[in-house]
Design a protein around this motif. Sequence first.
Motif, PDB file in Angstrom:
ATOM      1  N   GLY A  53      -8.982   2.326 -17.674  1.00  0.00           N
ATOM      2  CA  GLY A  53      -7.797   1.896 -16.921  1.00  0.00           C
ATOM      3  C   GLY A  53      -7.210   3.037 -16.108  1.00  0.00           C
ATOM      4  O   GLY A  53      -6.809   2.857 -14.946  1.00  0.00           O
ATOM      5  N   ILE A  54      -7.148   4.237 -16.693  1.00  0.00           N
ATOM      6  CA  ILE A  54      -6.646   5.413 -15.970  1.00  0.00           C
ATOM      7  C   ILE A  54      -7.552   5.718 -14.779  1.00  0.00           C
ATOM      8  O   ILE A  54      -7.070   6.017 -13.671  1.00  0.00           O
ATOM      9  N   CYS A  55      -8.869   5.639 -14.983  1.00  0.00           N
ATOM     10  CA  CYS A  55      -9.815   5.887 -13.888  1.00  0.00           C
ATOM     11  C   CYS A  55      -9.620   4.883 -12.752  1.00  0.00           C
ATOM     12  O   CYS A  55      -9.706   5.236 -11.567  1.00  0.00           O
ATOM     13  N   LEU A  56      -9.332   3.623 -13.100  1.00  0.00           N
ATOM     14  CA  LEU A  56      -9.115   2.598 -12.073  1.00  0.00           C
ATOM     15  C   LEU A  56      -7.837   2.863 -11.294  1.00  0.00           C
ATOM     16  O   LEU A  56      -7.773   2.603 -10.078  1.00  0.00           O
ATOM     17  N   VAL A  57      -6.815   3.390 -11.959  1.00  0.00           N
ATOM     18  CA  VAL A  57      -5.582   3.762 -11.250  1.00  0.00           C
ATOM     19  C   VAL A  57      -5.879   4.845 -10.219  1.00  0.00           C
ATOM     20  O   VAL A  57      -5.431   4.776  -9.064  1.00  0.00           O
ATOM     21  N   VAL A  58      -6.639   5.867 -10.625  1.00  0.00           N
ATOM     22  CA  VAL A  58      -7.002   6.936  -9.691  1.00  0.00           C
ATOM     23  C   VAL A  58      -7.852   6.383  -8.555  1.00  0.00           C
ATOM     24  O   VAL A  58      -7.695   6.778  -7.393  1.00  0.00           O
ATOM     25  N   LEU A  59      -8.754   5.439  -8.863  1.00  0.00           N
ATOM     26  CA  LEU A  59      -9.583   4.829  -7.829  1.00  0.00           C
ATOM     27  C   LEU A  59      -8.724   4.117  -6.788  1.00  0.00           C
ATOM     28  O   LEU A  59      -8.963   4.235  -5.574  1.00  0.00           O
ATOM     29  N   LEU A  60      -7.699   3.389  -7.237  1.00  0.00           N
ATOM     30  CA  LEU A  60      -6.806   2.712  -6.294  1.00  0.00           C
ATOM     31  C   LEU A  60      -6.057   3.723  -5.428  1.00  0.00           C
ATOM     32  O   LEU A  60      -5.864   3.520  -4.220  1.00  0.00           O
ATOM     33  N   LEU A  61      -5.623   4.827  -6.040  1.00  0.00           N
ATOM     34  CA  LEU A  61      -4.946   5.872  -5.269  1.00  0.00           C
ATOM     35  C   LEU A  61      -5.879   6.470  -4.223  1.00  0.00           C
ATOM     36  O   LEU A  61      -5.487   6.692  -3.069  1.00  0.00           O
ATOM     37  N   VAL A  62      -7.120   6.720  -4.623  1.00  0.00           N
ATOM     38  CA  VAL A  62      -8.100   7.279  -3.680  1.00  0.00           C
ATOM     39  C   VAL A  62      -8.348   6.303  -2.535  1.00  0.00           C
ATOM     40  O   VAL A  62      -8.431   6.704  -1.366  1.00  0.00           O
ATOM     41  N   ALA A  63      -8.456   5.008  -2.862  1.00  0.00           N
ATOM     42  CA  ALA A  63      -8.784   4.008  -1.844  1.00  0.00           C
ATOM     43  C   ALA A  63      -7.658   3.817  -0.832  1.00  0.00           C
ATOM     44  O   ALA A  63      -7.925   3.658   0.365  1.00  0.00           O
ATOM     45  N   PHE A  64      -6.400   3.860  -1.296  1.00  0.00           N
ATOM     46  CA  PHE A  64      -5.296   3.469  -0.424  1.00  0.00           C
ATOM     47  C   PHE A  64      -4.361   4.614  -0.050  1.00  0.00           C
ATOM     48  O   PHE A  64      -3.385   4.396   0.675  1.00  0.00           O
ATOM     49  N   VAL A  65      -4.638   5.819  -0.531  1.00  0.00           N
ATOM     50  CA  VAL A  65      -3.837   6.989  -0.122  1.00  0.00           C
ATOM     51  C   VAL A  65      -4.805   8.029   0.445  1.00  0.00           C
ATOM     52  O   VAL A  65      -5.265   8.925  -0.263  1.00  0.00           O
ATOM     53  N   PRO A  66      -5.124   7.930   1.738  1.00  0.00           N
ATOM     54  CA  PRO A  66      -6.112   8.837   2.333  1.00  0.00           C
ATOM     55  C   PRO A  66      -5.748  10.312   2.189  1.00  0.00           C
ATOM     56  O   PRO A  66      -6.646  11.158   2.095  1.00  0.00           O
ATOM     57  N   ALA A  67      -4.466  10.622   2.150  1.00  0.00           N
ATOM     58  CA  ALA A  67      -4.053  12.029   2.049  1.00  0.00           C
ATOM     59  C   ALA A  67      -4.576  12.684   0.782  1.00  0.00           C
ATOM     60  O   ALA A  67      -4.771  13.904   0.732  1.00  0.00           O
ATOM     61  N   LEU A  68      -4.835  11.875  -0.249  1.00  0.00           N
ATOM     62  CA  LEU A  68      -5.312  12.424  -1.513  1.00  0.00           C
ATOM     63  C   LEU A  68      -6.677  13.108  -1.344  1.00  0.00           C
ATOM     64  O   LEU A  68      -6.970  14.094  -2.015  1.00  0.00           O
ATOM     65  N   THR A  69      -7.485  12.576  -0.434  1.00  0.00           N
ATOM     66  CA  THR A  69      -8.812  13.154  -0.216  1.00  0.00           C
ATOM     67  C   THR A  69      -8.907  13.997   1.052  1.00  0.00           C
ATOM     68  O   THR A  69      -9.718  14.913   1.119  1.00  0.00           O
ATOM     69  N   LEU A  70      -8.079  13.704   2.051  1.00  0.00           N
ATOM     70  CA  LEU A  70      -8.271  14.335   3.361  1.00  0.00           C
ATOM     71  C   LEU A  70      -7.381  15.550   3.614  1.00  0.00           C
ATOM     72  O   LEU A  70      -7.637  16.310   4.540  1.00  0.00           O
ATOM     73  N   THR A  71      -6.350  15.747   2.774  1.00  0.00           N
ATOM     74  CA  THR A  71      -5.435  16.851   3.033  1.00  0.00           C
ATOM     75  C   THR A  71      -6.118  18.199   2.878  1.00  0.00           C
ATOM     76  O   THR A  71      -6.002  19.083   3.746  1.00  0.00           O
ATOM     77  N   LEU A  72      -6.849  18.383   1.786  1.00  0.00           N
ATOM     78  CA  LEU A  72      -7.478  19.678   1.545  1.00  0.00           C
ATOM     79  C   LEU A  72      -8.523  20.034   2.596  1.00  0.00           C
ATOM     80  O   LEU A  72      -8.517  21.176   3.106  1.00  0.00           O
ATOM     81  N   PRO A  73      -9.426  19.118   2.989  1.00  0.00           N
ATOM     82  CA  PRO A  73     -10.339  19.463   4.081  1.00  0.00           C
ATOM     83  C   PRO A  73      -9.625  19.791   5.388  1.00  0.00           C
ATOM     84  O   PRO A  73     -10.051  20.675   6.131  1.00  0.00           O
ATOM     85  N   ALA A  74      -8.507  19.080   5.665  1.00  0.00           N
ATOM     86  CA  ALA A  74      -7.764  19.344   6.897  1.00  0.00           C
ATOM     87  C   ALA A  74      -7.109  20.730   6.840  1.00  0.00           C
ATOM     88  O   ALA A  74      -7.119  21.482   7.832  1.00  0.00           O
ATOM     89  N   ILE A  75      -6.531  21.092   5.697  1.00  0.00           N
ATOM     90  CA  ILE A  75      -5.866  22.392   5.570  1.00  0.00           C
ATOM     91  C   ILE A  75      -6.872  23.534   5.746  1.00  0.00           C
ATOM     92  O   ILE A  75      -6.569  24.558   6.378  1.00  0.00           O
ATOM     93  N   LEU A  76      -8.074  23.349   5.202  1.00  0.00           N
ATOM     94  CA  LEU A  76      -9.074  24.411   5.236  1.00  0.00           C
ATOM     95  C   LEU A  76     -10.013  24.291   6.431  1.00  0.00           C
ATOM     96  O   LEU A  76     -11.117  24.830   6.426  1.00  0.00           O
TER      97      LEU A  76
END
Length: 425
Positions: free
Chosen positions: A400-423
């Motif tokens: 269930g915790i993993c599915l919560v993180v999956l939903l965050l990853v799917a619908f909050v692009p900043a969670l995955t794209l902020t670090l590549p953009a900063i660097l």
Amino acid sequence: MTLYLVAFVLCLILGIPVAFSLGLASVAYLFVNDQWHLMIGFPQKMLAGIDNFVLLTIPFFILAGNLMNSADLTRQIVRLAQMVVGRVRGGLAVVNVVASMMFSGVSGAATAEASAIGSVMIPAMRRDGYSAAYAAALTAAGSILGPLVPPSLSLILYGVLTSTSIADLFLAGIVPAFALCGLLIVYALWRARVEDHPLPPMVPREERGEVALKALPALFLPVIIVGGIRTGVFTPTEAAAVAALYALVIGWLLYRTLDRRKIARAFYDTATMTAGVMLIVAMASMTAFILGIENIPRSIAAGLRGISEQPWVLIILLNLVLLVLGLFLEPLAALVLAMPILNEVYPLLEMNSVHFGVMVVLNLMIGMITPPVGLCLFIVAAISKEPLERVALAILPMIGICLVVLLLVAFVPALTLTLPAILGG
């Protein structure tokens, strides 16, 4: 195409390895559809599927992980985690999760992480009074952190299949991995309060410097990988070779735990694992060819467009399909098998390729800890000597915790794209 799917599923039921199931199903399809003359090109298509220079990163990163394991790195990482976060109630469970996060930068594969961390932490947690099923489940849940951070084999393969920057993918998985790690720690602390888990023993003050000295060089490995690629010092393939050389040097000279026998064993294990991965990729290239003949990817994309044109609806549907696929197939095989279809569906989702890749990989990783074919579940159940059904029941809240993180990853692009953009991605 129905014939192909029936043949493939039948082979899996009979216990035939995934790579050979893909090949036999392809042969059956060509034979029954009177296209057996295309089998003449079967070897060429298999070779074309693995004729990619970037795929050389896979054996080198596997070798680096095997050398680190042979150098008894796991115990050093567990000791460091215990020194940093262990002095709380239920601290050994927290150490399990943090050690999994630290080990992620070494292994790159969930199965390697489950076996390495599980062999140390599950017996230790049992001796400290934890339920064996809970210890095994927590280890399995922590193991999927490995494929989210460098050197993730799944992200490498996705990058190869889609021509996406591997350095950006490595960076994009780091924040979701820390989010999952944090939520698992919160769950472990809550469980410790409810079940009154014990305090672990403290690392003696006089040993702390030595513990840090031994563990930190290994934890520096992902910094070398990502930093070297991002700064342009070396390519992803060269980074993998540097990682393997670095692992050999610190295991031989710093830890002094590698000998010729262990090094030879690490090379042997690397060869067998690499052969398995490459065989899957080669056989799956024939499957991609058949999907193209049947025009399946475009048909599925058109079908999804007919269901809804709202990207968020399509994202949810795609996640459900990937979760089901991950229940029955090993992630690398599922990734190669699904990418021809995903490449057609991807433009409908209005997602960045890096963001999409992390979402896909996380989906398939959740399948590694989910019955009936969750490979990590089998590994930790074997280590803990607990029935698989008890471990599967204990891991349900963590899924269930993993599915919560999956939903965050799917619908909050900043969670995955902020670090590549900063660097600079």
